[in-house]
Design an enzyme around this catalytic site. Sequence first.
Site, PDB file in Angstrom:
ATOM      1  N   HIS A  22       0.612  -1.238   0.086  1.00 20.23           N
ATOM      2  CA  HIS A  22      -0.519  -0.254  -0.030  1.00 20.23           C
ATOM      3  C   HIS A  22       0.876   0.871  -0.500  1.00 20.23           C
ATOM      4  CE1 HIS A  22      -2.982  -3.123   1.107  1.00 20.23           C
ATOM      5  NE2 HIS A  22      -2.142  -3.315   2.154  1.00 20.23           N
ATOM      6  N   GLU A  71      -1.870  -0.038   8.172  1.00 20.44           N
ATOM      7  CA  GLU A  71      -0.904  -0.986   7.235  1.00 20.44           C
ATOM      8  C   GLU A  71       0.067  -0.334   7.008  1.00 20.44           C
ATOM      9  OE1 GLU A  71      -0.874  -4.655   4.208  1.00 20.44           O
ATOM     10  OE2 GLU A  71      -2.714  -3.441   4.691  1.00 20.44           O
ATOM     11  N   HIS A  77       2.699  -7.175   4.239  1.00 27.02           N
ATOM     12  CA  HIS A  77       2.210  -6.998   4.407  1.00 27.02           C
ATOM     13  C   HIS A  77       1.941  -6.966   5.961  1.00 27.02           C
ATOM     14  CE1 HIS A  77       0.509  -5.522   0.358  1.00 27.02           C
ATOM     15  NE2 HIS A  77       1.284  -6.448   0.116  1.00 27.02           N
ATOM     16  N   GLU A  91       2.273 -11.723   5.375  1.00 28.39           N
ATOM     17  CA  GLU A  91       0.610 -10.986   6.570  1.00 28.39           C
ATOM     18  C   GLU A  91       1.974 -11.392   7.681  1.00 28.39           C
ATOM     19  OE1 GLU A  91      -1.439  -8.893   4.613  1.00 28.39           O
ATOM     20  OE2 GLU A  91      -1.773 -10.332   3.352  1.00 28.39           O
TER      21      GLU A  91
END
Length: 294
Positions: A82, A119, A174, A256
């Site tokens: 992101h 995040e 992430h 993740e």
Amino acid sequence: MGSTAAVVTAALVPTCAAGWLVWGASSGSADQGRYRDVPQSVAALPSAYPHAPGTSDAKPLTTKPLASKPLAGRVVVLDPGHNPTNNRHTSEIARKVDIGTARKECDTTGTATNAGYPEASYTLDVSRRVRTILAARGATVKFTQDGNRPYGPCIDERARIGNNAKANAVVSVHADGSAAGNRGFHVILPASVHKGVADTRAIVKPSRLLGTALKNHFASATGTKPSNYIGGGTGLDVRGDLGGLNLSRVPKVFIECGNMRDPKDAALLSSAAWRQKAAQGIADGITAYLEGRG
């Protein structure tokens, strides 16, 4: 990363080695497509002793030369998921791009903890910490973005950056955005995809080796367990719908690091001390893979 063993004779010969080791809306990746609630440095060691004190016929003691830059010549691309300012560019990141099997959003805003820790801030912080460790080991480390772009880059561009760098390894960092009670980390591996512009067949095997090393070292460094809701407890998940993997031509995985929407995981992810452990685990996993270790 190699380790140095002190050599001791019958009469103790003091040697020492010192080193320092410097880790939505969507479920943690821009192209996950499942939206949820929101140097090395080592002190010089004597290379040999003529003989052990108090003896006359002891053989010379030698130490194996230590590579101070074990990852010299290796290229690692880190892909912080992101972008902290994606939310200011919603129309741009909503643009669809071709990932071979479908058309997906350019990027997403990512998730956040219930307390508002994004995040995108997490991924940048951990990636920068990983860069510090890997650079000290001699690796050339490149980023897909370093908080220096207004949005994105799009998932197809993120893949191209790794490809163009001819990276030996790419890791996309992430944190997930699942329901409370879902805890732990998992590593996403590329499925074998051959459709349109996507062809992962050559990277499936090395990416699994990279992902397995990452899983093992992340668990060791952080003390956290693999996901209790994805991967059946293995800490590994295979996906064929992620543009960042489908379009890669070099070994690549996603990690993740935990679930930002679970209070216990969120407390870890929000802790600077724990993020350093996460960075250590990621760096050690990449290092182990590049050195041919598990």
